[in-house]
Design a protein around this motif. Structure first.
Motif, mmCIF file in Angstrom:
data_model
loop_
_atom_site.group_PDB
_atom_site.id
_atom_site.type_symbol
_atom_site.label_atom_id
_atom_site.label_comp_id
_atom_site.label_asym_id
_atom_site.label_seq_id
_atom_site.Cartn_x
_atom_site.Cartn_y
_atom_site.Cartn_z
ATOM 1 N N ARG A 255 11.116 -3.052 0.515
ATOM 2 C CA ARG A 255 9.676 -3.389 1.027
ATOM 3 C C ARG A 255 8.510 -3.012 0.088
ATOM 4 N NH1 ARG A 255 9.761 -5.424 6.382
ATOM 5 N NH2 ARG A 255 7.946 -4.153 6.938
ATOM 6 N N VAL A 291 4.597 -6.717 1.968
ATOM 7 C CA VAL A 291 4.009 -6.587 3.155
ATOM 8 C C VAL A 291 2.639 -5.965 2.865
ATOM 9 C CG1 VAL A 291 4.277 -4.943 5.319
ATOM 10 C CG2 VAL A 291 6.336 -5.709 4.058
ATOM 11 N N VAL A 293 -0.428 -3.645 3.784
ATOM 12 C CA VAL A 293 -0.302 -2.247 4.541
ATOM 13 C C VAL A 293 -1.757 -1.789 4.605
ATOM 14 C CG1 VAL A 293 2.143 -1.690 4.063
ATOM 15 C CG2 VAL A 293 0.472 -0.778 2.615
ATOM 16 N N THR A 390 6.582 4.702 6.211
ATOM 17 C CA THR A 390 7.294 4.341 7.385
ATOM 18 C C THR A 390 7.899 2.745 7.489
ATOM 19 O OG1 THR A 390 5.780 4.248 9.100
ATOM 20 C CG2 THR A 390 6.431 6.328 8.632
ATOM 21 N N THR A 391 6.920 2.102 6.772
ATOM 22 C CA THR A 391 7.303 0.877 6.900
ATOM 23 C C THR A 391 7.445 0.026 5.637
ATOM 24 O OG1 THR A 391 4.926 -0.067 6.781
ATOM 25 C CG2 THR A 391 5.868 0.492 8.864
#
Length: 486
Positions: A255, A291, A293, A390-391
């Motif tokens: 990711r 993603v 963020v 964390t993602t």
């Protein structure tokens, strides 16, 4: 060619270490009159090193991984018996009596010292224009800066004057010149590489790292210089992984976080933004998931940095008082006057500016309002990164808001110069590893840099993602014609 390819040729006897060294010395002779990448070319030392390696190979000895590879060293890393000036009049005649840990490890690995490279004075700058010995120039266009502070190291690699080099990075001083010069620049995790023998600028931020033409070469150099050093109390004791093997791990499923604040930053060149987003799309095509963020305090890094870094510089540079070593003014009648004149004459304008800022920030009545507050914001920046990781596995941003600017473009506006490090500083604030690599060119044929950031000690993943992008994009295969880069 990269280190592995040259090593193969050396092992097969297709080229000797002396021949390889002489090729690069000839290249320096041909182009450095224009580029001024080097402050000192160590011709005799380089040839002696190469001859020893050739003799050892002829005798059938087993040789270390960098045997015969010509390397350049930023001139703020101490080299025993060879001047280390930090591009400052203050240290113009300083010859260290000891070797820095990182250069010692390079020579133990067989590297050949070909010279010491130019930098902004005491590594304070983003263009190499503050060097007391004249600026370096960008190999893609000599009318443009090579970035800073490791501008000489980046230009030397880009122009083929050495196979790879070492720089230092306090707020972007490896990655920003790497972006401007179209090479790879890696800032490791704070403490991953020893700072013993690195002339201090801001001790909680400084880190040594490689500049090279490929991610694989950056991994080779990191493999040699990383690891515990008992002489450096900030150096981590964590074991050193196999960085070169890590390059081959698949990236499918990782990711990749696009930091929203970076793509909305004031002053971001539309061509830079488009090129970096195209690089993100390339990673997506390789199987990564993109993603968006948010790191809300990302752009606060620059204001925080310009309190913390000058404060630490003020303390570190207090040792240059004209008494123990370094430049001493002879035009003084008292000790106090001698110290004042030595510092005024030995330091350039930018260094003096940062010392004054730092001294003010640390002064009684202001230290809580400035330095302590900046350290609190630094903690918040680190927490933003922790939350992001964390993602996602890796963060993606532009390296610099623009491509290389013209000489003198920010001469009258230091704040505009400082903004060149807007996107690189946060990784230093948090002590995270980050890498810059080429991802395209602007309409003027100048390189654009892509920055990747990972968590603490996650250099293997950082190098892995960078390597897969590099191999898929092949940016340098489509490079435009350049003034000096062949």
């Amino acid at each position: 060619m990269g280190i592995a390819e040259w090593r193969g040729q050396l092992e097969r006897g297709e080229v000797s270490a002396r021949e390889l060294t002489d090729q690069h010395l000839a290249r320096i002779e041909a182009v450095d009159g224009t580029l001024h990448s080097f402050l000192e070319v160590t011709t005799e030392r380089a040839r002696a090193d190469a001859d020893r390696i050739d003799a050892a190979r002829a005798a059938g000895e087993s040789l270390p991984p960098l045997a015969g590879i010509p390397l350049a060293i930023k001139d703020n890393l101490c080299t025993k018996g060879i001047r280390t000036t930090c591009s400052s009049r203050m240290l113009e005649q300083f010859v260290p009596p000891y070797e820095s840990t990182v250069t010692e490890r390079l020579w133990q690995a067989g590297g050949v010292l070909i010279g010491k490279t130019n930098l902004d004075e005491f590594a304070m700058g983003s263009s190499t224009e503050t060097s007391a010995f004249g600026p370096s120039r960008n190999p893609w266009n000599p009318e443009r800066v090579p970035g800073g502070s490791s501008g000489g190291s980046a230009a030397a690699v880009a122009a083929g004057e050495c196979i790879a080099s070492l720089g230092s990075d306090t707020g972007g001083s490896i990655r920003q010149p790497a972006a401007f010069c179209g090479v790879v620049g890696l800032k490791p995790t704070y403490g991953r590489v020893s700072r013993w023998g690195l002339v201090a600028f801001a001790s909680s931020l400084d880190q040594v790292g490689p500049l090279s033409t490929s991610v694989a070469d950056a991994a080779e150099l990191l493999q040699v210089i990383a690891g515990e050093d008992r002489r450096d109390g900030t150096c981590l004791k964590a074991p050193v992984p196999d960085y070169c093997t890590a390059l081959q791990a698949p990236v499918k499923g990782l990711r990749v976080g696009l930091v929203k604040e970076c793509f909305e930053a004031d002053g971001l060149d539309p061509q830079v933004k488009a090129s970096v987003l195209a690089a993100a799309a390339q990673l997506e095509a390789l199987g990564c998931e993109l993603v968006e963020v948010s790191c809300p305090r990302f752009n606060d890094g620059i204001a925080t940095y310009y309190v913390i870094a000058p404060s630490e510089a003020s303390a570190n540079l207090a040792r240059y008082d004209g008494v123990k070593y370094g430049y001493r003014s002879e035009q003084a009648g008292s000790l106090a006057e001698m110290t004042a004149r030595s510092r005024a004459e030995g330091f350039g304008d930018e260094v003096q500016r940062r010392i004054l800022i730092g001294t003010y920030a640390l002064s009684a009545g202001y230290v809580d309002a400035y330095y302590k507050k900046a350290q609190q914001v630094r903690t918040l920046i680190r927490r933003d990164f922790d939350a992001a990781f964390t993602t996602v596995d890796v963060l993606l941003t532009p390296t610099s808001p623009t491509t290389a600017f013209r000489f003198g473009a920010h001469a009258e506006d230091p704040l505009a110069m400082y903004l060149a490090d807007l996107l690189t500083i946060p990784a230093n604030m948090a002590g995270l590893p980050a890498i810059s690599l080429p991802c395209g060119f602007d309409d003027g044929g100048l390189p654009i840099g892509l920055q990747l950031i990972t968590g603490v000690l996650e250099e293997p993943r950082l190098l892995q993602v960078a390597h897969h992008y590099e191999q898929a994009a092949r940016v340098m295969d489509s490079r435009p014609e350049a003034a000096l880069v062949a």
